[in-house]
Write a protein that holds these residues in place. Structure first.
Motif, PDB file in Angstrom:
ATOM      1  N   THR A 567       0.845  -1.203   0.000  1.00 35.49           N
ATOM      2  CA  THR A 567       0.000   0.000   0.000  1.00 35.49           C
ATOM      3  C   THR A 567       0.878   1.251   0.000  1.00 35.49           C
ATOM      4  O   THR A 567       0.549   2.241  -0.667  1.00 35.49           O
ATOM      5  CB  THR A 567      -0.989   0.019   1.183  1.00 35.49           C
ATOM      6  OG1 THR A 567      -0.346  -0.480   2.355  1.00 35.49           O
ATOM      7  CG2 THR A 567      -2.201  -0.843   0.881  1.00 35.49           C
ATOM      8  N   ALA A 568       1.990   1.223   0.713  1.00 35.72           N
ATOM      9  CA  ALA A 568       2.915   2.363   0.653  1.00 35.72           C
ATOM     10  C   ALA A 568       3.386   2.551  -0.791  1.00 35.72           C
ATOM     11  O   ALA A 568       3.417   3.657  -1.320  1.00 35.72           O
ATOM     12  CB  ALA A 568       4.104   2.139   1.576  1.00 35.72           C
ATOM     13  N   PHE A 571       0.616   4.089  -2.885  1.00 33.62           N
ATOM     14  CA  PHE A 571       0.193   5.466  -2.599  1.00 33.62           C
ATOM     15  C   PHE A 571       1.333   6.474  -2.638  1.00 33.62           C
ATOM     16  O   PHE A 571       1.080   7.668  -2.659  1.00 33.62           O
ATOM     17  CB  PHE A 571      -0.506   5.535  -1.242  1.00 33.62           C
ATOM     18  CG  PHE A 571      -1.926   5.082  -1.316  1.00 33.62           C
ATOM     19  CD1 PHE A 571      -2.876   5.870  -1.941  1.00 33.62           C
ATOM     20  CD2 PHE A 571      -2.311   3.866  -0.794  1.00 33.62           C
ATOM     21  CE1 PHE A 571      -4.202   5.462  -2.024  1.00 33.62           C
ATOM     22  CE2 PHE A 571      -3.621   3.448  -0.870  1.00 33.62           C
ATOM     23  CZ  PHE A 571      -4.573   4.236  -1.485  1.00 33.62           C
ATOM     24  N   MET A 572       2.573   5.982  -2.597  1.00 33.31           N
ATOM     25  CA  MET A 572       3.672   6.944  -2.602  1.00 33.31           C
ATOM     26  C   MET A 572       4.075   7.237  -4.031  1.00 33.31           C
ATOM     27  O   MET A 572       4.507   6.357  -4.765  1.00 33.31           O
ATOM     28  CB  MET A 572       4.860   6.419  -1.796  1.00 33.31           C
ATOM     29  CG  MET A 572       4.607   6.559  -0.299  1.00 33.31           C
ATOM     30  SD  MET A 572       6.025   6.111   0.701  1.00 33.31           S
ATOM     31  CE  MET A 572       7.152   7.449   0.334  1.00 33.31           C
ATOM     32  N   ASN A 573       3.948   8.488  -4.391  1.00 34.01           N
ATOM     33  CA  ASN A 573       4.280   8.865  -5.761  1.00 34.01           C
ATOM     34  C   ASN A 573       5.774   9.148  -5.880  1.00 34.01           C
ATOM     35  O   ASN A 573       6.209  10.231  -6.214  1.00 34.01           O
ATOM     36  CB  ASN A 573       3.444  10.053  -6.231  1.00 34.01           C
ATOM     37  CG  ASN A 573       3.388  11.133  -5.180  1.00 34.01           C
ATOM     38  OD1 ASN A 573       4.080  11.050  -4.161  1.00 34.01           O
ATOM     39  ND2 ASN A 573       2.589  12.150  -5.409  1.00 34.01           N
ATOM     40  N   THR A 574       6.574   8.138  -5.554  1.00 33.48           N
ATOM     41  CA  THR A 574       8.010   8.226  -5.717  1.00 33.48           C
ATOM     42  C   THR A 574       8.499   6.832  -6.078  1.00 33.48           C
ATOM     43  O   THR A 574       7.765   5.858  -5.951  1.00 33.48           O
ATOM     44  CB  THR A 574       8.685   8.759  -4.433  1.00 33.48           C
ATOM     45  OG1 THR A 574      10.066   8.930  -4.697  1.00 33.48           O
ATOM     46  CG2 THR A 574       8.486   7.832  -3.256  1.00 33.48           C
ATOM     47  N   LYS A 575       9.716   6.745  -6.546  1.00 33.60           N
ATOM     48  CA  LYS A 575      10.244   5.482  -7.075  1.00 33.60           C
ATOM     49  C   LYS A 575      10.360   4.394  -6.000  1.00 33.60           C
ATOM     50  O   LYS A 575      10.945   4.617  -4.950  1.00 33.60           O
ATOM     51  CB  LYS A 575      11.644   5.752  -7.657  1.00 33.60           C
ATOM     52  CG  LYS A 575      12.278   4.568  -8.358  1.00 33.60           C
ATOM     53  CD  LYS A 575      13.710   4.869  -8.731  1.00 33.60           C
ATOM     54  CE  LYS A 575      14.679   4.228  -7.745  1.00 33.60           C
ATOM     55  NZ  LYS A 575      16.081   4.389  -8.096  1.00 33.60           N
ATOM     56  N   PHE A 576       9.806   3.238  -6.266  1.00 35.03           N
ATOM     57  CA  PHE A 576      10.012   2.101  -5.358  1.00 35.03           C
ATOM     58  C   PHE A 576      10.918   1.089  -6.031  1.00 35.03           C
ATOM     59  O   PHE A 576      11.113   1.104  -7.230  1.00 35.03           O
ATOM     60  CB  PHE A 576       8.670   1.450  -4.993  1.00 35.03           C
ATOM     61  CG  PHE A 576       8.246   1.752  -3.592  1.00 35.03           C
ATOM     62  CD1 PHE A 576       8.503   0.851  -2.578  1.00 35.03           C
ATOM     63  CD2 PHE A 576       7.628   2.953  -3.291  1.00 35.03           C
ATOM     64  CE1 PHE A 576       8.116   1.129  -1.293  1.00 35.03           C
ATOM     65  CE2 PHE A 576       7.241   3.231  -2.005  1.00 35.03           C
ATOM     66  CZ  PHE A 576       7.478   2.316  -0.996  1.00 35.03           C
TER      67      PHE A 576
ATOM     68  N   ILE B 557      16.573   8.430  -4.496  1.00 36.67           N
ATOM     69  CA  ILE B 557      16.234   7.787  -3.213  1.00 36.67           C
ATOM     70  C   ILE B 557      15.055   6.844  -3.442  1.00 36.67           C
ATOM     71  O   ILE B 557      14.013   7.270  -3.933  1.00 36.67           O
ATOM     72  CB  ILE B 557      15.842   8.840  -2.148  1.00 36.67           C
ATOM     73  CG1 ILE B 557      16.943   9.899  -1.995  1.00 36.67           C
ATOM     74  CG2 ILE B 557      15.549   8.165  -0.815  1.00 36.67           C
ATOM     75  CD1 ILE B 557      16.575  11.029  -1.042  1.00 36.67           C
ATOM     76  N   PRO B 558      15.192   5.557  -3.137  1.00 39.09           N
ATOM     77  CA  PRO B 558      14.046   4.659  -3.350  1.00 39.09           C
ATOM     78  C   PRO B 558      12.915   4.965  -2.371  1.00 39.09           C
ATOM     79  O   PRO B 558      13.155   5.416  -1.246  1.00 39.09           O
ATOM     80  CB  PRO B 558      14.622   3.263  -3.097  1.00 39.09           C
ATOM     81  CG  PRO B 558      15.992   3.434  -2.563  1.00 39.09           C
ATOM     82  CD  PRO B 558      16.362   4.883  -2.567  1.00 39.09           C
ATOM     83  N   GLY B 559      11.702   4.729  -2.837  1.00 35.91           N
ATOM     84  CA  GLY B 559      10.534   5.017  -2.015  1.00 35.91           C
ATOM     85  C   GLY B 559      10.585   4.386  -0.644  1.00 35.91           C
ATOM     86  O   GLY B 559      10.205   4.993   0.358  1.00 35.91           O
ATOM     87  N   GLN B 560      11.106   3.171  -0.563  1.00 33.79           N
ATOM     88  CA  GLN B 560      11.154   2.485   0.737  1.00 33.79           C
ATOM     89  C   GLN B 560      11.934   3.277   1.776  1.00 33.79           C
ATOM     90  O   GLN B 560      11.647   3.189   2.969  1.00 33.79           O
ATOM     91  CB  GLN B 560      11.828   1.114   0.632  1.00 33.79           C
ATOM     92  CG  GLN B 560      11.040   0.060  -0.105  1.00 33.79           C
ATOM     93  CD  GLN B 560      11.527  -0.077  -1.528  1.00 33.79           C
ATOM     94  OE1 GLN B 560      11.835   0.923  -2.179  1.00 33.79           O
ATOM     95  NE2 GLN B 560      11.566  -1.292  -2.025  1.00 33.79           N
ATOM     96  N   PHE B 571       4.464  12.068   0.760  1.00 30.93           N
ATOM     97  CA  PHE B 571       4.391  11.395  -0.534  1.00 30.93           C
ATOM     98  C   PHE B 571       3.160  10.529  -0.716  1.00 30.93           C
ATOM     99  O   PHE B 571       2.867  10.110  -1.818  1.00 30.93           O
ATOM    100  CB  PHE B 571       5.644  10.550  -0.762  1.00 30.93           C
ATOM    101  CG  PHE B 571       6.816  11.365  -1.209  1.00 30.93           C
ATOM    102  CD1 PHE B 571       6.838  11.890  -2.493  1.00 30.93           C
ATOM    103  CD2 PHE B 571       7.871  11.634  -0.361  1.00 30.93           C
ATOM    104  CE1 PHE B 571       7.898  12.658  -2.923  1.00 30.93           C
ATOM    105  CE2 PHE B 571       8.943  12.394  -0.782  1.00 30.93           C
ATOM    106  CZ  PHE B 571       8.961  12.918  -2.070  1.00 30.93           C
ATOM    107  N   MET B 572       2.468  10.228   0.377  1.00 26.84           N
ATOM    108  CA  MET B 572       1.298   9.372   0.226  1.00 26.84           C
ATOM    109  C   MET B 572       0.084  10.228  -0.024  1.00 26.84           C
ATOM    110  O   MET B 572      -0.307  11.040   0.811  1.00 26.84           O
ATOM    111  CB  MET B 572       1.107   8.482   1.459  1.00 26.84           C
ATOM    112  CG  MET B 572       2.100   7.326   1.455  1.00 26.84           C
ATOM    113  SD  MET B 572       1.813   6.151   2.783  1.00 26.84           S
ATOM    114  CE  MET B 572       0.263   5.411   2.269  1.00 26.84           C
ATOM    115  N   ASN B 573      -0.533  10.033  -1.178  1.00 22.20           N
ATOM    116  CA  ASN B 573      -1.698  10.831  -1.514  1.00 22.20           C
ATOM    117  C   ASN B 573      -2.953  10.210  -0.920  1.00 22.20           C
ATOM    118  O   ASN B 573      -3.871   9.828  -1.601  1.00 22.20           O
ATOM    119  CB  ASN B 573      -1.809  11.003  -3.025  1.00 22.20           C
ATOM    120  CG  ASN B 573      -1.585   9.694  -3.751  1.00 22.20           C
ATOM    121  OD1 ASN B 573      -1.486   8.649  -3.114  1.00 22.20           O
ATOM    122  ND2 ASN B 573      -1.513   9.740  -5.059  1.00 22.20           N
TER     123      ASN B 573
END
Lengths: 576, 576
Positions: A567-568, A571-576, B557-560, B571-573
Motif C-alpha cells: 500500500t505504501a 500510494f507513494m508517488n516516488t520510485k520504489f 532515493i528509493p521510495g522504501q 508522498f502518500m496521496n
C-alpha cells in the motif's frame, strides 16, 4: 505490606487521563470525546517481585484503566517509544463498527507503528461492558502490553442488575523468559516450548518465590508486586469485573466464602446464575456480583489458579478487605482450592450455564448462509511446530489485509482460499498419520450481512492422548454460542441440539479437548477481521484465520495504517 | 576439537553468494554486479559456548563474508525476517558516493525496513580495502548483526605490497545480557551500565568459562564456539585483514613469535611499519603482513585482549596453524600478553606511526573553511546518563534526515544548529560543575566541497579522574588524521604540529583520555552523514553528530527509504 486501594468505584485512579467533554458542531450529535496521549515503552518492573523488562504505557504496568460511557468517542494518540520494535494496540471486545482500521491488529488492520511515530486510534465505544486492550504484534501482549477498558451505560440508562460498588480484576500470566526468547523458541526447529508461567498476576501483581497465604512474602522492598487489596463495605453488592489477558493459562477465580453471580460475559448480559468459582479463559471477560455478607471482622482470599493444563504455577492471591479490618490482616481460612485441572465436564458445565438475558438479540432463525468447519490441529511445517485449521497454518503478510484488499493488491497475500472443512475420515481422537500442514496467508471471503456458522472442531495434538483447550476470539463481531459437543461434530446431528432460544452472545468461546463448539454470527461489519485462538503462542504458531467482508465499503483509513508494504508502494508517488 | 579452515585465500566459503557477471548495455561501462539475497533473523547460537539469541543473516553468524573487486556494483536485497523489529545494514567504510540513501543508518539515511519487507541496497564499492558491515538501528550490532566486507583491487591492478595468501579476523565482543536489556538499562534512570563483555570473539567464536590455552575447553558439544584455526604454509607472506566491530572493547591483537607489518588502515594504504602487536578500536580496520618464518613444527597463538578499559574479559584466542602440524596441537608457548590496559602513551604511539603511503591524497593545503570543536562529555539529562558534544546529546528523529532535508520538512528535526565549540573556561580535567546537557536532533550544515576541520576534545567524565577512549567514525567520507595532543586543544598552538605532509586517511580515529584528535575532510559527498563514537552504548546515549551537505543534489532515493514519518505523509496521496 499489603497495599489497599482507595475509593469506592474500584480500580486505580487514572492520573494521565485527560478527559475533555465537548459538543460536536453537528446538530444531531452530542458525544463525549475522550482524548488520551499514550507512549509505549519498556521499563524495568517486578510484577512478581522479580525484576524484568515489561512493556508499559506512560510508565505504567499494566497500562492505565480506561473508563468511558457507551456512545462516547475515544481518541488515542499512541506514540511508539520503543527502540527498534513496531507496536499496535487492539481494543478487545470493541467491535469497531465503521472503523475497522482502528482494530489494532498488525498485518490485518494496519501497519505497525514505527519507533518515534504516532497513530491516531479513533472509535466509538458503542456498548457498555467489561473489556481490555492489548498489544497485537508479535508476542507484545506477553510482554505486558495490556490494561482494562470499562464502558459504563450511557447517561440515563441502567444496568439490568443492582450493585453498590465495583472491583476490577485484570488477570494475566507471567514468564521470566523474555518474549524475544519465547518467540524465537516457538519458531525454532525443533520448537522450544515456553513451559508454564512463572507466576499468575492479578492487576499486574503476583509472586514467584514466596507465599502470601503463609505470610512469607516481604513486599516492603518491591512494592511493585504487593497485591492490590480490594476494600469493601459490609452488606453491599459489588460488581467484580474480571478480564483475562493471559498468554496461556485458563483460570479459575474464587472469593473465599462468597458466591459469585455471573451477570455479564464479553460485554453482553447473561441470565444471572450463581457459582462458587468462575472459569475464565484467555480473551474472556465477565462481571460477577458478590454480596459482602460474611463476617465483617475478617478478610477473605481471592484466588486465581490454573485449570485446563497440568498446574505448575502457584495461585495468584489477593485479599477482599472488609473496611473495618486492617488490610494487612491475613484471612484465617485457606485460599479457595483451584478445581481439578482436568475436570473438563465441570468446566464445560460452567459455560453451558451461560444464557442470553431475556430480550437479548437472537440469532437469525433462518439458519446460516455459510457453514465453516475448522479442524484444530497441531502440525509440523518444515520441522517447525504449527497449529493449523483444516491443515492450513496462518502466516501473516507484510502488507496489512485491510489496505491490500481495499485497494485490490492481490499479490499481497495468498490467493488460495483456505478450506471450509476437513476429510470425513479424519480421526480426531489420534495424532494425524501425516503431521505436516501447509502455511498460508489466504482469506475467508464472507458475504456482507450473511449469517455464518463456524464449527470449531478440536482434535488430538501430535502427542497421543492429548487435546488442548483453545479459546477462540473473533474481531469486529460478537457471535452466539450455539452449543458444545464431545467428539466429532456430525452434520444433522450436532446441530439438532443447537440453542437457538437464548444462546449467549460473546466474542470469545472455548473448544474443549476432543470436542466441538458451534458459533453463529452475522457478518455485518465491513472490514478484515482476525478469528484466532487467544493463546498467544498458539496464534504465533499459526492458529487463526482471517475473515474479509464488505471491504470495498470501508472509508476513512488513515494514511499511517497504509504506510508499509504494497500500500505504501501504491500510494507513494516516488520510485520504489 | 579445533576446526581448521580450508582453502588458501582465508575466510569461509560464501555459500549463499550468487555472483552474476554481466556487461551493462551502456557502451562505456562494464561493471560486475553482485546480487545478494539476504534475510535477517534471530537464531539460537553459542558464540562463546553459551547459547543465546543472535542476529543472523541467512542463518549464519557472523553474516556471510562479502568479497568483490573495486569498481563492482553490489545489489543487496535485504529482507527483514524479525518479528517486530525494524532493521538496516550499514556498509562500514564504503563511502556511498552518489548513493547516500544506501548508507544503512536508520533515522539518517533511510526508514528502518519493517518486518516482512525488503530493501534494495545498491552501491559501488569504489575502492579496495578491508571493511565490514553491521546493523545501525538500536543495539542490533551488539546482537551480532555484522560480517566482513573485503574489496580486492580491480583486475589488472596490484596492491602496493606482496603477499601469498590471506587470513581474516573479524573481532567482536559479546554479552550474555540481551541487547534489549542492555538498551533498556542504558536508558534507565539511573543508568545501568552493561559492564565488561563476557567474551571476546574472533570470527564469531570465543569462550567464556574455559581456557583454550590450558586445554580445558571441550568444543565437541558446541562446535559453534570452536576457534577457527588459521592454516598457513611456512616461508610465505600472509595478509591478515583485521576488523573490529566491538560494541565497547578496544583490543590489542598479537601473533606469538611473529611481527606484524601494518600496510592498510580503513581502506587506505599506509607506509609499512612493524609492530609486535596491533591496537584496534571499534570501527577500525587494518591489514598487516606476517611472515611464516618460525619453526614450522609448531603452532602459534593469535590473541586479542582488551586495552583502554580495566580488563575483566579473557583474551580471545585462536591458532596460527603451520600446515604440517595437526591443527589441534596446542602451541607450547604462552599466548602473547595483552599490553597494560592503561598504557595510553604506547597506544597513542601506535596510531602516530600511521602515515599515508607515498602518493596518497593530501589534505588541501589552504587549510579549512570550517573549524568545529566537539567537546566529548558525559552528562545527565532528566536523570538519564548521556554523552554529549558541546553539551548537546544526539537524539535521532522518527523521519530520516535524508528525506526530510531533501524535501524541506523542517519540522522533522530540531531547527537549532548545535554549537561549534565550548566555553573557553571549561576545565576538561575535572567533572563538569553542572553535569546537565540538552538533547537535540539538530544538524551541522556543511558547505558542499568545503574543507572541514574537526577537533575532538576529550574530557573528564562525570567521575573524578576518569576519561575514556572514544573511537569516532565518519560516514560518507574519509578524513585525514592531522594529529593528537594531550590536554585542551589551543588554537594557534595545537595546529602548529598538524601533520600536513603524510597524514593517514581513515574513517575512524580515536580520542585518547584527556586528549584531542584533529581531523580534516573535504565535504564532497552530498548526503546526510553520521559522525559518532563507534562504542555502541555511547552512541545509544547520544554520542554523535549529524552532517548534512548538498542534499538538494541527491537523486534516486528509493521510495522504501522514505516510507515513514513525515516523508510518508508528504508522498502518500491519502489522508494522514
Amino acid at each position: 505490606m499489603l497495599r489497599p486501594i482507595r475509593g469506592f468505584v474500584g480500580a486505580r485512579i487514572i492520573l494521565i487521563l485527560i478527559q475533555c467533554v465537548f459538543v460536536l458542531s453537528a446538530v444531531e450529535v452530542a458525544a463525549t470525546v475522550h482524548h488520551f496521549t499514550w507512549e509505549v515503552g519498556y521499563m524495568f518492573w517486578a510484577p512478581n517481585c522479580i525484576e524484568n523488562p515489561v512493556m508499559a504505557i506512560n510508565g505504567r504496568f499494566p497500562g492505565p484503566t480506561i473508563r468511558a460511557k457507551a456512545g462516547d468517542i475515544i481518541h488515542f494518540d499512541l506514540t511508539n517509544k520503543l527502540s527498534t520494535e513496531g507496536v499496535v494496540i487492539h481494543w478487545h471486545g470493541i467491535r469497531q463498527i465503521g472503523t475497522p482500521w482502528a482494530d489494532g491488529t498488525a498485518s490485518i488492520s494496519q501497519c505497525a507503528i514505527s519507533p518515534g511515530e504516532t497513530f491516531p486510534y479513533r472509535f466509538v465505544v458503542d456498548r457498555p461492558g467489561t473489556y481490555f486492550y492489548h498489544g497485537h504484534f508479535g508476542m507484545q501482549r506477553s510482554a505486558g502490553l495490556y490494561g482494562s477498558l470499562i464502558i459504563d451505560v450511557a447517561d440515563g440508562l441502567k444496568e439490568p442488575f443492582h450493585y453498590n460498588g465495583e472491583l476490577n480484576l485484570l488477570l494475566s500470566d507471567w514468564w521470566h523468559l523474555s518474549v524475544h526468547k519465547q518467540e524465537l523458541g516457538l519458531s525454532a526447529t525443533p520448537m522450544r516450548w515456553i513451559n508454564e508461567p512463572n507466576s499468575l498476576l492479578i492487576n499486574g501483581q503476583g509472586k514467584s518465590n514466596c507465599s502470601i497465604a503463609a505470610a512469607t512474602c516481604n513486599f516492603t522492598e518491591l512494592q511493585q508486586c504487593a497485591p492490590e487489596v480490594l476494600r469493601v463495605k459490609p452488606k453491599q453488592t459489588y460488581r467484580l469485573r474480571i478480564a483475562s489477558t493471559t498468554a496461556l493459562a485458563s483460570l479459575s477465580v474464587a472469593v473465599a466464602n462468597h458466591k459469585l453471580v455471573v451477570v455479564e460475559a464479553d460485554g453482553n448480559y447473561v441470565e444471572p446464575f450463581e457459582v462458587d468459582d468462575l472459569y475464565i479463559h484467555s480473551g474472556e471477560n465477565y462481571s460477577v456480583l458478590i454480596k459482602t455478607d460474611q463476617d465483617p471482622t475478617k478478610n477473605y482470599w481471592i484466588s486465581a489458579g490454573v485449570v485446563g493444563r497440568k498446574n505448575k504455577t502457584s495461585q495468584a492471591l489477593t485479599i477482599l478487605n472488609y473496611e473495618s479490618v486492617h488490610a494487612g490482616k491475613l484471612p484465617d481460612s485457606r485460599p479457595p482450592d483451584t478445581p481439578l485441572w482436568n475436570d473438563t465436564i465441570r468446566m464445560r458445565s460452567f459455560v453451558e450455564q451461560l444464557r442470553g438475558l431475556n430480550n437479548s438479540p437472537l440469532p437469525p432463525p433462518a439458519g446460516a448462509h455459510r457453514h465453516i468447519v475448522l479442524l484444530n490441529t497441531q502440525n509440523l511445517y518444515r520441522g517447525q511446530t504449527k497449529w493449523a485449521l483444516n491443515n492450513v497454518s496462518l502466516s501473516l503478510p507484510a502488507t496489512p489485509y485491510l489496505g491490500s484488499i481495499r485497494y485490490s493488491l492481490i499479490d499481497a497475500f495468498d490467493a488460495n482460499v483456505p478450506l471450509e472443512s476437513f476429510p470425513n475420515d479424519y480421526d480426531i481422537m489420534a495424532p494425524a498419520a501425516n503431521p505436516n500442514c501447509t502455511v498460508s496467508s489466504g482469506v475467508y471471503w464472507l458475504q456482507i450481512n450473511s449469517t455464518v456458522d463456524v464449527i470449531l472442531q478440536n482434535a488430538n495434538t501430535m502427542s497421543a492422548n492429548t487435546s488442548e483447550i483453545h479459546p477462540w476470539h473473533l474481531h469486529g463481531h460478537d457471535f452466539w454460542v450455539l452449543g458444545y459437543g464431545d467428539g466429532k461434530f456430525v452434520d444433522g446431528v450436532g446441530d439438532k441440539n443447537f440453542n437457538l432460544k437464548d444462546p449467549p452472545l460473546r466474542n470469545t468461546a472455548v473448544t474443549f479437548p476432543y470436542g466441538w463448539t458451534a458459533l453463529r454470527f452475522v457478518a455485518d461489519n465491513p472490514g478484515v477481521w482476525a478469528f484466532h485462538c487467544h493463546i498467544k503462542p498458539h496464534l504465533h504458531m499459526g492458529m487463526g484465520v482471517v475473515f474479509a467482508l464488505g471491504v470495498e465499503r470501508v472509508q476513512g483509513i488513515p494514511g499511517q495504517a497504509l504506510a508499509c508494504g504494497l500500500t505504501a508502494k501504491l500510494f507513494m508517488n516516488t520510485k520504489f
